[in-house]
Design a protein around this motif. Structure first.
Motif, PDB file in Angstrom:
ATOM      1  N   LYS A  27       0.936  -1.273  -0.099  1.00 29.40           N
ATOM      2  CA  LYS A  27      -0.005   0.128   0.092  1.00 29.40           C
ATOM      3  C   LYS A  27       0.779   1.406   0.049  1.00 29.40           C
ATOM      4  O   LYS A  27       0.582   2.302  -0.552  1.00 29.40           O
ATOM      5  CB  LYS A  27      -0.770  -0.088   1.225  1.00 29.40           C
ATOM      6  N   GLU A  28       2.023   1.220   0.627  1.00 26.68           N
ATOM      7  CA  GLU A  28       2.999   2.190   0.854  1.00 26.68           C
ATOM      8  C   GLU A  28       3.653   2.647  -0.740  1.00 26.68           C
ATOM      9  O   GLU A  28       3.549   3.783  -1.022  1.00 26.68           O
ATOM     10  CB  GLU A  28       3.995   2.041   1.954  1.00 26.68           C
ATOM     11  N   GLN A  29       3.802   1.550  -1.415  1.00 30.33           N
ATOM     12  CA  GLN A  29       4.380   1.762  -2.723  1.00 30.33           C
ATOM     13  C   GLN A  29       3.229   2.463  -3.626  1.00 30.33           C
ATOM     14  O   GLN A  29       3.626   3.226  -4.374  1.00 30.33           O
ATOM     15  CB  GLN A  29       4.838   0.626  -3.313  1.00 30.33           C
ATOM     16  N   LEU A  30       2.136   1.947  -3.424  1.00 31.40           N
ATOM     17  CA  LEU A  30       0.952   2.314  -4.236  1.00 31.40           C
ATOM     18  C   LEU A  30       0.813   3.869  -3.924  1.00 31.40           C
ATOM     19  O   LEU A  30       0.654   4.644  -4.749  1.00 31.40           O
ATOM     20  CB  LEU A  30      -0.229   1.611  -3.900  1.00 31.40           C
ATOM     21  N   ARG A  31       0.812   4.308  -2.855  1.00 36.50           N
ATOM     22  CA  ARG A  31       0.518   5.682  -2.395  1.00 36.50           C
ATOM     23  C   ARG A  31       1.572   6.577  -2.793  1.00 36.50           C
ATOM     24  O   ARG A  31       1.102   7.844  -3.163  1.00 36.50           O
ATOM     25  CB  ARG A  31       0.422   5.600  -0.733  1.00 36.50           C
TER      26      ARG A  31
END
Length: 190
Positions: free
Chosen positions: A12-16
């Motif tokens: 999720k961090e990479q996506l954000r």
């Protein structure tokens, strides 16, 4: 086309990192009940898509009727009639396994859609199935949805798709006919 694994998003961090945070208004539009505008959108909607997840996977089923075919009961409950269809019962069986559902309501000509998430139950109560008798169609079962989240969703996808524009309607002549689809499947099973 080859999908390179090093470009697959793994967190999720990479996506954000690739998307801005939603505005405060976008976050606050999510309610745990049906506001009057949500009730009105559901009353005007002749079509919805019901998403379910069960033991055999995900199902997304269309449901339709005259505008208002889905009934609201107060601010926290929806009643969805289930008419006889293809009898696969994918979504209904999923509800028995996992009551979590997602609904998207469409109003022809309106780009914004209305979304509801919640928990569903299936009822065979004749009082509920008779509740829908004004359509003249026999309701087999009623899907009762207890609302957990309700919110308007921006119309960007429908606007980009030009879903309601007459030029988009002309593409139906290029779609495979139901006859050709049935012939394909019959040839595979012969």
């Amino acid at each position: 086309m080859y999908i390179r694994p090093e470009h697959i998003v793994g967190s999720k961090e990479q996506l954000r990192q690739y998307y801005s945070m939603p505005s405060e208004m976008v976050v606050k539009k999510q309610l745990d009940f049906l506001a009057p505008y949500g009730q009105k959108m559901i009353a005007l909607s002749p079509f919805l898509v019901l998403a379910t997840v069960g033991e055999s996977g995900v199902d997304v089923s269309p449901k339709g009727g005259e505008p208002g075919f889905v009934k609201t009961v107060g601010e926290k409950t929806l009643l969805i009639p289930d008419y006889a269809g293809n009898n696969r019962l994918d979504g209904m069986q999923n509800i028995i396994s996992n009551p979590q559902v997602g609904l998207t309501f469409f109003i022809p000509g309106v780009n914004e859609v209305f979304r509801v998430n919640g928990k569903a139950r299936l009822s065979l109560d004749p009082a509920l199935t008779d509740f829908f008798s004004e359509t003249g169609k026999k309701v087999k079962c009623t899907i009762v949805v207890d609302i957990e989240e309700a919110f308007i969703h921006c119309g960007q996808a429908i606007a980009l798709a030009k879903l309601w524009e007459s030029e988009s309607q002309s593409r139906k002549d290029k779609a495979p006919s139901m006859t050709s689809i049935i012939e394909f499947h019959q040839a595979r099973t012969a």
